[in-house]
Write a protein that holds these residues in place. Structure first.
Motif, PDB file in Angstrom:
ATOM      1  N   UNK A  46      10.724  12.517   3.618  1.00 32.49           N
ATOM      2  CA  UNK A  46      10.885  11.838   4.911  1.00 32.49           C
ATOM      3  C   UNK A  46       9.531  11.406   5.463  1.00 32.49           C
ATOM      4  N   UNK A  47       8.494  12.215   5.198  1.00 28.52           N
ATOM      5  CA  UNK A  47       7.149  11.838   5.632  1.00 28.52           C
ATOM      6  C   UNK A  47       6.628  10.669   4.806  1.00 28.52           C
ATOM      7  N   UNK A  48       6.825  10.712   3.495  1.00 30.41           N
ATOM      8  CA  UNK A  48       6.410   9.595   2.645  1.00 30.41           C
ATOM      9  C   UNK A  48       7.084   8.297   3.097  1.00 30.41           C
ATOM     10  N   UNK A  49       8.360   8.379   3.441  1.00 33.84           N
ATOM     11  CA  UNK A  49       9.087   7.190   3.901  1.00 33.84           C
ATOM     12  C   UNK A  49       8.456   6.631   5.169  1.00 33.84           C
ATOM     13  N   UNK A  50       8.068   7.516   6.085  1.00 33.88           N
ATOM     14  CA  UNK A  50       7.465   7.046   7.341  1.00 33.88           C
ATOM     15  C   UNK A  50       6.078   6.454   7.095  1.00 33.88           C
ATOM     16  N   UNK A  51       5.354   6.980   6.119  1.00 37.58           N
ATOM     17  CA  UNK A  51       4.015   6.481   5.820  1.00 37.58           C
ATOM     18  C   UNK A  51       4.034   5.049   5.284  1.00 37.58           C
TER      19      UNK A  51
END
Length: 203
Positions: A46-51
């Motif tokens: 989910x963090x990678x997606x936001x990045x």
């Protein structure tokens, strides 16, 4: 022990490279501190997606199982701190003239005043600190609005695996970049964030 390559990426079996150039905001010739965060999401993905769609992020991400990812070069700035707290106010050490200037100012104005200072008269900021994110969501506090002083959100506890990885990573970064132990902070210590963010982090 790890080594840092010419691009500012760590070479170690304990760190997986997942670099997001969009997070890198310019050169960072000096590192004066380390800031530990929690993501607000429940998975690394989910963090990678936001990045992929954001210019805000940190240099490292530690998954709940202790896996460590490097998401930005150690030689580049990343926007992870936000508005900077006044170091002299937090330490009760402001000179009378500065204390007078700070009175009645907005948090944004205080942050601008801090950014104008040289380290160590201010906390480490985006321009001279490494950010480490720990995967960890927050929930709404059921006491918010009914108990005086209750925070609106509560972050989940950091896992034992995350803390073990964090201790290793902070130790290695401090050694390699010559960062003083007293210049490693939880995010709410240097910026205006939810107090429980990274509260259970240990290094």
């Amino acid at each position: 022990m790890f080594r840092i390559d010419k691009d500012g990426m760590i070479r170690s079996v304990r760190v997986e490279a997942r670099r997001f150039p969009s997070l890198e905001r310019g050169d960072m010739p000096m590192v004066n501190g380390i800031v530990v965060h929690q993501t607000g999401g429940s998975t690394a993905q989910s963090t990678f997606n936001s990045y992929r769609d954001s210019a805000i992020g940190a240099h490292f991400l530690i998954e709940k199982d202790g896996r460590v990812y490097q998401t930005a070069s150690l030689y580049k700035r990343a926007n992870h701190v936000g508005l900077l707290r006044s170091r002299c106010l937090e330490r009760h050490a402001c000179a009378p003239a500065e204390l007078k200037r700070l009175q009645g100012t907005s948090l944004r104005t205080r942050s601008r005043m801090e950014h104008a200072k040289a380290f160590p008269d201010r906390f480490p900021s985006n321009r001279d600190s490494i950010g480490i994110e720990l995967v960890g969501e927050y929930t709404r506090n059921p006491d918010f609005g009914t108990v005086r002083g209750a925070d609106e959100f509560l972050y989940v506890a950091v896992t034992d695996q995350q803390n073990a990885a964090l201790r290793w990573l902070v130790g290695e970064l401090r050694r390699a970049l010559k960062v003083a132990a007293k210049e490693v902070y939880r995010h709410p210590q240097v910026s205006y964030k939810t107090p429980t963010e990274a509260a259970s982090a240990s290094w």
